[in-house]
Design a protein around this motif. Structure first.
Motif, short mmCIF file in Angstrom:
data_model
loop_
_atom_site.label_atom_id
_atom_site.label_comp_id
_atom_site.label_asym_id
_atom_site.label_seq_id
_atom_site.Cartn_x
_atom_site.Cartn_y
_atom_site.Cartn_z
N GLY A 121 13.26 4.81 11.52
CA GLY A 121 13.74 3.52 11.58
C GLY A 121 12.83 2.56 12.22
N ALA A 122 11.57 2.80 12.26
CA ALA A 122 10.78 2.00 12.79
C ALA A 122 10.48 0.65 12.08
N ARG A 123 10.10 -0.64 12.37
CA ARG A 123 10.27 -1.68 11.53
C ARG A 123 8.88 -2.39 11.45
N ARG A 124 7.84 -1.44 11.93
CA ARG A 124 6.63 -1.71 11.72
C ARG A 124 5.66 -0.52 12.19
N VAL A 125 4.83 -0.04 11.29
CA VAL A 125 3.82 1.09 11.49
C VAL A 125 2.63 0.72 11.47
N LEU A 126 1.91 0.76 12.64
CA LEU A 126 0.40 0.56 12.76
C LEU A 126 -0.50 2.06 12.76
N TYR A 127 -1.63 1.73 12.18
CA TYR A 127 -2.57 2.74 12.05
C TYR A 127 -4.02 2.51 12.58
N THR A 128 -4.96 3.33 13.28
CA THR A 128 -5.97 3.15 13.68
C THR A 128 -7.17 3.47 12.68
N SER A 129 -7.32 2.38 11.75
CA SER A 129 -8.07 2.54 10.57
C SER A 129 -9.79 2.19 10.99
N HIS A 130 -10.61 1.88 10.03
CA HIS A 130 -11.99 1.67 10.24
C HIS A 130 -12.37 0.60 9.45
N MET A 131 -13.36 -0.17 10.15
CA MET A 131 -14.04 -1.26 9.42
C MET A 131 -14.44 -0.76 7.92
N GLY A 132 -14.95 0.13 7.70
CA GLY A 132 -15.50 0.84 6.68
C GLY A 132 -14.51 1.21 5.46
N ALA A 133 -13.00 1.21 5.61
CA ALA A 133 -12.19 2.01 4.96
C ALA A 133 -12.30 1.36 3.35
N SER A 134 -12.67 2.44 2.83
CA SER A 134 -12.83 2.07 1.14
C SER A 134 -12.94 3.29 0.29
N ALA A 135 -12.25 3.23 -0.78
CA ALA A 135 -12.04 4.55 -1.63
C ALA A 135 -13.58 4.89 -2.04
N SER A 136 -14.36 4.03 -2.23
CA SER A 136 -15.47 4.22 -2.71
C SER A 136 -16.95 4.39 -1.27
N SER A 137 -16.46 4.35 -0.22
CA SER A 137 -17.25 4.75 0.91
C SER A 137 -18.22 5.93 0.71
N HIS A 138 -19.30 5.95 1.33
CA HIS A 138 -20.08 6.86 1.40
C HIS A 138 -19.82 7.85 2.39
N PHE A 139 -18.82 7.55 3.24
CA PHE A 139 -18.49 8.53 4.44
C PHE A 139 -17.07 8.67 4.24
N GLN A 140 -16.85 10.21 4.43
CA GLN A 140 -15.49 10.74 4.05
C GLN A 140 -14.59 10.16 4.81
N ALA A 141 -14.40 9.96 6.08
CA ALA A 141 -13.34 9.40 7.12
C ALA A 141 -13.21 8.10 6.45
N CYS A 142 -13.92 7.25 6.27
CA CYS A 142 -13.68 5.78 5.44
C CYS A 142 -12.76 6.20 4.21
N ARG A 143 -13.01 7.00 3.30
CA ARG A 143 -12.23 7.32 2.15
C ARG A 143 -10.73 7.68 2.78
#
Length: 287
Positions: free
Chosen positions: A96-118
């Motif tokens: 029932g949370a009204r907002r979900v927050l997540y610690t992502s990354h500045m480089g988040a991208s499906a095409s990133s060279h770094f697995q964690a960012c994908r």
């Protein structure tokens, strides 16, 4: 109630400590794999419950009564990381949370060279589809990572790493303080934040100069071929897959994925973020 996961980790614990200066302890809950490690938080009035991203039933109990849930990303990569993040997001919505927050990354991208960012990009897609408002904290690259790469050079004086590019190395402490500010001001950001970064981006050539200035010793930056870097890691027992993923950090840096700097973090802190020079000098002082 604000629920923070991973609250005994390097980032999560700092987030809760900062949150305690902003909201009453009774409004804070933590979800941790080993509640014994969170006894200090319990002693301060924080609700401590056992929860693991691999145990949906346990998460349901840990997230009970949540208004906001902060999902702190796991320290693994690949499909398993994304599965765990999705399980935590689903559990937050079910609770029932009204907002979900997540610690992502500045480089988040499906095409990133770094697995964690994908992985972060895939998790953000799950957040977009979860049905409740979300905030994705696009954190700068943790400065602790730079210190880990630098560690061997503190003895040898040689920073022998693959070719890189500028990286906005950002202190855990600053990101934790900013995250607490966002949690305490619900809805301040909707969707992905701007990059939450320090004010400068540095290459390892820059880091060599900073290390020399901090220690009075000479440091040299030499470029190790990618295959040599991977061979060195595997020779020290790192699995080939893990070595390849670490190489992805440098491939992504060369592509400029971590070079952006942005004033948003400074705005959240109300002061300039710590510089990499400050982080380095603190690390050296601590031995």
């Amino acid at each position: 109630m604000i629920i923070v996961t991973g609250a005994t980790g390097q980032l999560g614990r700092r987030i809760v400590e900062n949150l305690l200066t902003r909201v009453p302890a009774g409004r804070i809950g933590v979800s941790v794999r080993d509640p014994r490690k969170a006894q200090q938080l319990a002693d301060q009035g924080v609700r401590v419950r056992q929860g693991s991203f691999t145990d949906p039933a346990g998460l349901a109990h840990a997230f009970e009564g949540a208004t906001q849930v902060l999902v702190v990303s796991v320290d693994t990569m690949g499909d398993e990381a994304v599965r765990q993040h999705r399980a935590a997001v689903d559990a937050a919505v079910t609770a029932g949370a009204r907002r979900v927050l997540y610690t992502s990354h500045m480089g988040a991208s499906a095409s990133s060279h770094f697995q964690a960012c994908r992985d972060h990009a895939a998790t953000e897609e799950a957040l977009r589809a979860c049905g409740v408002p979300f905030t994705s904290l696009r954190n700068g690259f943790y400065a602790a990572g730079a210190m880990q790469f630098l560690a061997p050079a503190l003895e040898s004086g040689e920073i022998a790493l693959p070719a890189d590019g500028p990286v906005s190395w950002t202190a855990h402490a600053d990101l934790a303080e900013a995250t607490a500010a966002v949690l305490a001001d619900e809805g301040r950001f909707d969707g992905p934040t701007p990059p939450l970064t320090a004010a400068q981006a540095h290459t390892f050539g820059d880091i060599a100069r900073l290390a020399a200035a901090a220690t009075g010793r000479a440091f040299t930056r030499t470029t190790a071929p990618d295959e040599q870097f991977v061979a060195r890691l595997t020779g020290h027992g790192v699995p080939a897959e893990g070595a390849g993923r670490l190489l992805g950090v440098f491939a992504a840096a060369r592509a400029g994925e971590f070079a952006a700097v942005d004033p948003t973090l400074a705005g959240l802190l109300g002061r300039p973020p710590r510089t990499l020079d400050e982080v380095l000098r603190t690390r050296l002082a601590a031995g």
